[in-house]
Scaffold this active site. Structure first.
Site, PDB file in Angstrom:
ATOM      1  N   LYS A  51       0.848  -1.201   0.000  1.00  0.00           N
ATOM      2  CA  LYS A  51       0.000   0.000   0.000  1.00  0.00           C
ATOM      3  C   LYS A  51       0.881   1.248   0.000  1.00  0.00           C
ATOM      4  CE  LYS A  51      -3.798  -2.422   2.218  1.00  0.00           C
ATOM      5  NZ  LYS A  51      -4.394  -2.903   3.464  1.00  0.00           N
ATOM      6  N   GLN A  95      -4.304  -1.489   9.796  1.00  0.00           N
ATOM      7  CA  GLN A  95      -4.348  -2.835   9.195  1.00  0.00           C
ATOM      8  C   GLN A  95      -5.016  -3.834  10.143  1.00  0.00           C
ATOM      9  OE1 GLN A  95      -3.299  -3.596   5.969  1.00  0.00           O
ATOM     10  NE2 GLN A  95      -4.239  -5.569   6.377  1.00  0.00           N
ATOM     11  N   ASP A 118     -10.982   3.006   4.464  1.00  0.00           N
ATOM     12  CA  ASP A 118     -11.324   1.579   4.474  1.00  0.00           C
ATOM     13  C   ASP A 118     -12.845   1.380   4.543  1.00  0.00           C
ATOM     14  OD1 ASP A 118      -9.399  -0.342   4.176  1.00  0.00           O
ATOM     15  OD2 ASP A 118      -8.821  -0.408   6.296  1.00  0.00           O
TER      16      ASP A 118
END
Ligand code: NDP
Length: 292
Positions: A51, A95, A118
Protein backbone atom coordinates in the site's frame (compact mmCIF):
# COMPACT_ATOMS: atom_id res chain seq x y z
CA UNK A 1 -15.01 -18.76 -20.47
CA UNK A 2 -13.59 -15.25 -19.99
CA UNK A 3 -10.91 -14.61 -17.43
CA UNK A 4 -11.56 -11.33 -15.60
CA UNK A 5 -8.12 -9.79 -15.46
CA UNK A 6 -7.97 -7.89 -12.16
CA UNK A 7 -4.37 -6.91 -12.75
CA UNK A 8 -5.15 -5.15 -16.02
CA UNK A 9 -8.31 -3.48 -14.67
CA UNK A 10 -6.51 -2.33 -11.51
CA UNK A 11 -3.74 -0.83 -13.68
CA UNK A 12 -6.34 1.20 -15.54
CA UNK A 13 -7.81 2.46 -12.25
CA UNK A 14 -4.36 3.32 -10.90
CA UNK A 15 -3.62 5.24 -14.10
CA UNK A 16 -6.87 7.24 -13.70
CA UNK A 17 -5.96 7.84 -10.05
CA UNK A 18 -2.47 9.04 -11.02
CA UNK A 19 -4.04 11.67 -13.29
CA UNK A 20 -6.33 12.80 -10.46
CA UNK A 21 -3.31 13.04 -8.13
CA UNK A 22 -1.47 15.19 -10.69
CA UNK A 23 -4.48 17.49 -11.06
CA UNK A 24 -4.76 17.88 -7.27
CA UNK A 25 -1.03 18.54 -6.96
CA UNK A 26 -1.28 21.24 -9.63
CA UNK A 27 -3.63 22.99 -7.19
CA UNK A 28 -1.24 22.50 -4.28
CA UNK A 29 -2.92 19.46 -2.72
CA UNK A 30 -1.06 16.16 -2.38
CA UNK A 31 -3.31 13.27 -1.31
CA UNK A 32 -1.82 11.54 1.73
CA UNK A 33 -2.41 8.10 3.25
CA UNK A 34 -1.29 6.84 6.66
CA UNK A 35 -1.09 3.08 7.10
CA UNK A 36 -0.73 1.73 10.62
CA UNK A 37 0.30 -1.82 11.45
CA UNK A 38 0.49 -3.24 14.96
CA UNK A 39 2.44 -6.49 15.33
CA UNK A 40 4.55 -8.73 13.16
CA UNK A 41 2.05 -10.69 11.06
CA UNK A 42 3.94 -11.35 7.78
CA UNK A 43 0.87 -11.16 5.50
CA UNK A 44 -0.25 -7.86 7.09
CA UNK A 45 3.30 -6.53 6.83
CA UNK A 46 3.43 -7.28 3.11
CA UNK A 47 -0.03 -5.66 2.54
CA UNK A 48 1.10 -2.53 4.39
CA UNK A 49 4.31 -2.30 2.38
CA UNK A 50 2.56 -2.68 -0.95
CA UNK A 51 0.00 0.00 0.00
CA UNK A 52 2.85 2.35 0.94
CA UNK A 53 4.73 1.55 -2.28
CA UNK A 54 1.67 2.09 -4.49
CA UNK A 55 1.10 5.50 -2.87
CA UNK A 56 4.65 6.53 -3.71
CA UNK A 57 4.31 5.28 -7.29
CA UNK A 58 1.22 7.46 -7.77
CA UNK A 59 3.00 10.54 -6.39
CA UNK A 60 0.94 10.56 -3.20
CA UNK A 61 2.22 11.32 0.29
CA UNK A 62 2.37 8.25 2.46
CA UNK A 63 3.33 7.45 6.00
CA UNK A 64 3.81 3.93 7.29
CA UNK A 65 3.73 3.17 11.02
CA UNK A 66 4.94 -0.30 12.01
CA UNK A 67 4.27 -0.52 15.74
CA UNK A 68 5.35 -3.32 18.10
CA UNK A 69 2.84 -6.03 19.03
CA UNK A 70 2.66 -4.75 22.64
CA UNK A 71 1.49 -1.27 21.61
CA UNK A 72 -1.33 -0.25 23.94
CA UNK A 73 -4.81 0.64 22.82
CA UNK A 74 -4.32 4.15 24.27
CA UNK A 75 -1.13 4.69 22.26
CA UNK A 76 -2.80 3.48 19.07
CA UNK A 77 -5.85 5.70 19.57
CA UNK A 78 -3.54 8.64 20.36
CA UNK A 79 -1.74 8.06 17.03
CA UNK A 80 -5.10 7.95 15.20
CA UNK A 81 -6.07 11.28 16.81
CA UNK A 82 -2.75 12.79 15.68
CA UNK A 83 -3.38 11.59 12.13
CA UNK A 84 -6.95 12.97 12.24
CA UNK A 85 -5.44 16.38 12.96
CA UNK A 86 -2.60 16.11 10.40
CA UNK A 87 -3.50 18.14 7.30
CA UNK A 88 -1.07 16.15 5.13
CA UNK A 89 -3.10 12.98 5.74
CA UNK A 90 -6.46 12.42 4.02
CA UNK A 91 -6.79 8.68 4.52
CA UNK A 92 -6.09 6.58 7.62
CA UNK A 93 -5.96 2.80 7.55
CA UNK A 94 -5.27 0.59 10.56
CA UNK A 95 -4.35 -2.83 9.20
CA UNK A 96 -6.67 -5.61 10.36
CA UNK A 97 -6.53 -7.72 12.45
CA UNK A 98 -4.75 -6.00 15.36
CA UNK A 99 -3.36 -8.08 18.28
CA UNK A 100 -6.00 -9.56 20.60
CA UNK A 101 -5.53 -7.00 23.41
CA UNK A 102 -6.70 -4.20 21.12
CA UNK A 103 -10.40 -3.41 20.67
CA UNK A 104 -10.56 -2.97 16.90
CA UNK A 105 -13.97 -1.26 16.96
CA UNK A 106 -12.73 1.41 19.36
CA UNK A 107 -9.77 2.13 17.08
CA UNK A 108 -11.96 2.33 13.98
CA UNK A 109 -14.39 4.64 15.77
CA UNK A 110 -11.48 6.95 16.65
CA UNK A 111 -10.79 7.55 12.95
CA UNK A 112 -12.32 10.73 11.51
CA UNK A 113 -15.05 9.30 9.21
CA UNK A 114 -13.92 11.74 6.51
CA UNK A 115 -10.51 9.99 6.54
CA UNK A 116 -11.88 6.45 6.91
CA UNK A 117 -10.79 5.23 3.47
CA UNK A 118 -11.32 1.58 4.47
CA UNK A 119 -15.02 2.36 5.02
CA UNK A 120 -15.21 0.54 8.36
CA UNK A 121 -16.38 3.43 10.59
CA UNK A 122 -20.06 3.11 11.65
CA UNK A 123 -20.83 6.42 9.92
CA UNK A 124 -19.60 5.02 6.61
CA UNK A 125 -21.31 1.67 7.18
CA UNK A 126 -24.56 3.59 7.62
CA UNK A 127 -23.87 5.78 4.60
CA UNK A 128 -23.24 2.72 2.43
CA UNK A 129 -26.54 1.23 3.65
CA UNK A 130 -28.28 4.52 2.81
CA UNK A 131 -26.62 4.74 -0.61
CA UNK A 132 -25.15 8.15 0.29
CA UNK A 133 -22.89 9.44 -2.49
CA UNK A 134 -20.14 10.48 -0.06
CA UNK A 135 -19.91 7.08 1.66
CA UNK A 136 -16.52 5.41 1.83
CA UNK A 137 -17.18 1.90 0.59
CA UNK A 138 -14.83 -0.89 1.80
CA UNK A 139 -12.15 -1.40 -0.84
CA UNK A 140 -12.63 -5.12 -1.58
CA UNK A 141 -16.38 -5.06 -2.36
CA UNK A 142 -15.92 -1.76 -4.20
CA UNK A 143 -13.24 -3.49 -6.27
CA UNK A 144 -15.52 -6.48 -7.00
CA UNK A 145 -18.29 -4.16 -8.17
CA UNK A 146 -15.81 -2.32 -10.38
CA UNK A 147 -14.60 -5.62 -11.88
CA UNK A 148 -18.19 -6.40 -12.89
CA UNK A 149 -18.72 -2.93 -14.35
CA UNK A 150 -15.45 -2.89 -16.27
CA UNK A 151 -16.18 -6.38 -17.63
CA UNK A 152 -19.61 -5.30 -18.92
CA UNK A 153 -21.45 -7.73 -16.65
CA UNK A 154 -25.00 -6.56 -16.03
CA UNK A 155 -26.06 -6.63 -12.39
CA UNK A 156 -29.54 -5.14 -12.86
CA UNK A 157 -32.08 -7.89 -12.34
CA UNK A 158 -29.36 -10.52 -11.88
CA UNK A 159 -29.60 -13.12 -9.14
CA UNK A 160 -26.46 -12.62 -7.07
CA UNK A 161 -25.37 -14.92 -4.28
CA UNK A 162 -22.79 -13.46 -1.88
CA UNK A 163 -21.14 -16.29 0.01
CA UNK A 164 -19.90 -14.85 3.34
CA UNK A 165 -21.33 -12.14 5.62
CA UNK A 166 -18.30 -10.37 7.08
CA UNK A 167 -18.26 -6.61 7.65
CA UNK A 168 -15.21 -6.35 5.37
CA UNK A 169 -16.55 -8.18 2.33
CA UNK A 170 -19.90 -10.00 2.40
CA UNK A 171 -22.23 -7.44 4.01
CA UNK A 172 -21.01 -4.34 2.16
CA UNK A 173 -20.91 -6.37 -1.07
CA UNK A 174 -24.58 -7.25 -0.67
CA UNK A 175 -25.43 -3.61 0.13
CA UNK A 176 -23.68 -2.34 -3.00
CA UNK A 177 -25.32 -4.83 -5.32
CA UNK A 178 -28.84 -4.20 -3.99
CA UNK A 179 -28.55 -0.41 -4.29
CA UNK A 180 -30.46 1.39 -6.98
CA UNK A 181 -28.47 2.35 -10.03
CA UNK A 182 -25.43 1.34 -12.08
CA UNK A 183 -23.58 -1.65 -10.68
CA UNK A 184 -26.57 -2.41 -8.43
CA UNK A 185 -30.24 -3.33 -8.88
CA UNK A 186 -29.45 -7.00 -8.30
CA UNK A 187 -31.57 -9.53 -6.43
CA UNK A 188 -29.15 -10.45 -3.66
CA UNK A 189 -28.99 -13.55 -1.47
CA UNK A 190 -26.41 -13.70 1.31
CA UNK A 191 -25.27 -17.20 2.30
CA UNK A 192 -23.09 -18.24 5.25
CA UNK A 193 -22.12 -21.14 7.47
CA UNK A 194 -25.71 -21.67 8.66
CA UNK A 195 -27.24 -21.68 5.19
CA UNK A 196 -29.15 -24.87 4.38
CA UNK A 197 -28.20 -26.67 1.14
CA UNK A 198 -25.53 -24.17 0.24
CA UNK A 199 -24.73 -25.70 -3.15
CA UNK A 200 -28.37 -25.39 -4.25
CA UNK A 201 -28.52 -21.76 -3.10
CA UNK A 202 -25.30 -20.96 -4.96
CA UNK A 203 -26.63 -22.65 -8.11
CA UNK A 204 -29.38 -20.00 -8.30
CA UNK A 205 -26.72 -17.35 -8.91
CA UNK A 206 -26.16 -15.57 -12.21
CA UNK A 207 -23.28 -13.94 -10.33
CA UNK A 208 -21.63 -15.79 -7.44
CA UNK A 209 -19.27 -13.91 -5.13
CA UNK A 210 -17.26 -16.18 -2.84
CA UNK A 211 -15.73 -14.65 0.30
CA UNK A 212 -15.47 -17.32 2.98
CA UNK A 213 -11.77 -17.98 3.51
CA UNK A 214 -11.96 -21.73 2.75
CA UNK A 215 -9.51 -22.95 0.10
CA UNK A 216 -11.24 -24.19 -3.08
CA UNK A 217 -14.53 -24.71 -1.21
CA UNK A 218 -16.81 -23.79 -4.12
CA UNK A 219 -16.94 -26.81 -6.41
CA UNK A 220 -18.46 -27.28 -9.87
CA UNK A 221 -21.82 -28.40 -8.43
CA UNK A 222 -22.19 -24.97 -6.70
CA UNK A 223 -22.17 -23.17 -10.02
CA UNK A 224 -24.85 -22.79 -12.68
CA UNK A 225 -23.74 -23.18 -16.30
CA UNK A 226 -22.94 -19.70 -17.68
CA UNK A 227 -22.59 -17.98 -14.29
CA UNK A 228 -20.08 -15.25 -13.46
CA UNK A 229 -17.85 -16.09 -10.47
CA UNK A 230 -15.90 -13.56 -8.44
CA UNK A 231 -13.44 -15.24 -6.07
CA UNK A 232 -12.46 -12.99 -3.17
CA UNK A 233 -10.65 -15.70 -1.20
CA UNK A 234 -6.93 -15.56 -0.55
CA UNK A 235 -5.74 -18.77 1.08
CA UNK A 236 -2.18 -19.99 1.42
CA UNK A 237 -1.94 -23.78 1.07
CA UNK A 238 1.04 -26.16 1.03
CA UNK A 239 2.57 -26.82 -2.41
CA UNK A 240 5.69 -29.00 -2.36
CA UNK A 241 6.44 -28.07 -5.99
CA UNK A 242 6.63 -24.31 -5.20
CA UNK A 243 10.02 -22.81 -4.24
CA UNK A 244 8.67 -21.58 -0.86
CA UNK A 245 6.55 -24.71 -0.29
CA UNK A 246 3.19 -22.95 -0.60
CA UNK A 247 0.84 -21.24 -3.05
CA UNK A 248 -2.21 -18.98 -3.01
CA UNK A 249 -5.62 -20.32 -3.93
CA UNK A 250 -9.07 -18.77 -3.82
CA UNK A 251 -12.32 -19.95 -2.25
CA UNK A 252 -13.26 -21.45 -5.62
CA UNK A 253 -11.91 -24.72 -7.09
CA UNK A 254 -10.85 -22.87 -10.23
CA UNK A 255 -9.93 -25.84 -12.46
CA UNK A 256 -13.34 -27.53 -12.18
CA UNK A 257 -15.47 -24.37 -11.92
CA UNK A 258 -13.96 -22.25 -14.72
CA UNK A 259 -15.21 -24.40 -17.63
CA UNK A 260 -18.83 -23.81 -16.49
CA UNK A 261 -18.47 -20.03 -16.20
CA UNK A 262 -19.23 -17.16 -18.54
CA UNK A 263 -16.50 -15.28 -16.68
CA UNK A 264 -14.36 -15.86 -13.58
CA UNK A 265 -11.62 -14.11 -11.62
CA UNK A 266 -8.34 -15.94 -11.02
CA UNK A 267 -6.44 -16.06 -7.71
CA UNK A 268 -3.97 -14.40 -7.63
CA UNK A 269 -4.56 -11.62 -10.15
CA UNK A 270 -8.32 -11.12 -9.69
CA UNK A 271 -9.84 -9.26 -6.74
CA UNK A 272 -6.53 -8.81 -4.85
CA UNK A 273 -5.00 -6.05 -7.01
CA UNK A 274 -8.37 -4.25 -7.13
CA UNK A 275 -8.41 -3.82 -3.35
CA UNK A 276 -5.26 -1.69 -3.35
CA UNK A 277 -6.40 0.25 -6.42
CA UNK A 278 -9.69 1.14 -4.72
CA UNK A 279 -7.83 2.18 -1.57
CA UNK A 280 -5.87 4.68 -3.66
CA UNK A 281 -9.10 5.81 -5.31
CA UNK A 282 -10.79 6.30 -1.91
CA UNK A 283 -7.81 8.29 -0.61
CA UNK A 284 -7.95 10.66 -3.57
CA UNK A 285 -11.71 11.11 -3.05
CA UNK A 286 -11.05 11.84 0.65
CA UNK A 287 -8.50 14.48 -0.32
CA UNK A 288 -10.90 16.12 -2.79
CA UNK A 289 -13.71 16.22 -0.21
CA UNK A 290 -11.50 17.56 2.59
CA UNK A 291 -10.20 20.29 0.26
CA UNK A 292 -13.70 21.47 -0.70
P1 NDP B 1 -14.37 -13.88 7.56
O1 NDP B 1 -13.72 -15.05 8.17
O2 NDP B 1 -14.53 -12.62 8.33
O3 NDP B 1 -15.85 -14.30 7.08
C1 NDP B 1 -16.06 -15.50 6.42
C2 NDP B 1 -17.52 -15.68 6.11
O4 NDP B 1 -17.67 -16.90 5.41
C3 NDP B 1 -18.41 -15.76 7.33
O5 NDP B 1 -19.60 -15.04 7.09
C4 NDP B 1 -18.69 -17.24 7.48
O6 NDP B 1 -19.97 -17.55 7.95
C5 NDP B 1 -18.61 -17.72 6.05
N1 NDP B 1 -18.20 -19.12 6.01
C6 NDP B 1 -17.07 -19.66 6.54
N2 NDP B 1 -17.04 -20.99 6.31
C7 NDP B 1 -18.16 -21.28 5.62
C8 NDP B 1 -18.72 -22.48 5.10
N3 NDP B 1 -18.07 -23.65 5.25
N4 NDP B 1 -19.88 -22.41 4.45
C9 NDP B 1 -20.53 -21.24 4.31
N5 NDP B 1 -20.07 -20.08 4.78
C10 NDP B 1 -18.90 -20.09 5.43
O7 NDP B 1 -13.61 -13.62 6.19
P2 NDP B 1 -13.46 -12.30 5.28
O8 NDP B 1 -14.78 -11.89 4.76
O9 NDP B 1 -12.60 -11.31 5.96
O10 NDP B 1 -12.57 -12.92 4.09
C11 NDP B 1 -13.07 -13.93 3.26
C12 NDP B 1 -11.97 -14.33 2.28
O11 NDP B 1 -11.64 -13.21 1.48
C13 NDP B 1 -10.65 -14.76 2.93
O12 NDP B 1 -10.06 -15.76 2.11
C14 NDP B 1 -9.80 -13.51 2.89
O13 NDP B 1 -8.42 -13.80 2.85
C15 NDP B 1 -10.25 -12.93 1.59
N6 NDP B 1 -10.07 -11.49 1.50
C16 NDP B 1 -9.49 -11.03 0.36
C17 NDP B 1 -9.31 -9.69 0.16
C18 NDP B 1 -8.71 -9.24 -1.12
O14 NDP B 1 -8.15 -8.17 -1.18
N7 NDP B 1 -8.83 -10.03 -2.19
C19 NDP B 1 -9.65 -8.72 1.21
C20 NDP B 1 -10.36 -9.29 2.33
C21 NDP B 1 -10.53 -10.64 2.47
P3 NDP B 1 -20.46 -17.22 9.46
O15 NDP B 1 -20.69 -15.73 9.46
O16 NDP B 1 -21.70 -17.98 9.58
O17 NDP B 1 -19.36 -17.65 10.37
Amino acid sequence: MNLIDGKAISKKILQETRLEVEALKAHGHTPGLAVVLVGEDPASRSYVRSKDKTCSELGMFSQKFELPADTTQEALVALVHELNADSRIHGILVQSPPPAHIDESAVIEAIDPRKDVDGFHPINVAKVAMGAPDAFVPCTPLGCQRLLLESGIETAGANVVVLGRSMIVGKPMAMLLMQKGRGGDATVTVAHSRTRDLAAVCRTADILIAAIGRPEFVKADFVKEGAVVIDVGINRVPDPSAPNGSKLVGDVAFAEVAPKCKAITPVPGGVGPMTIAMLMHNTVQACKRLMQ
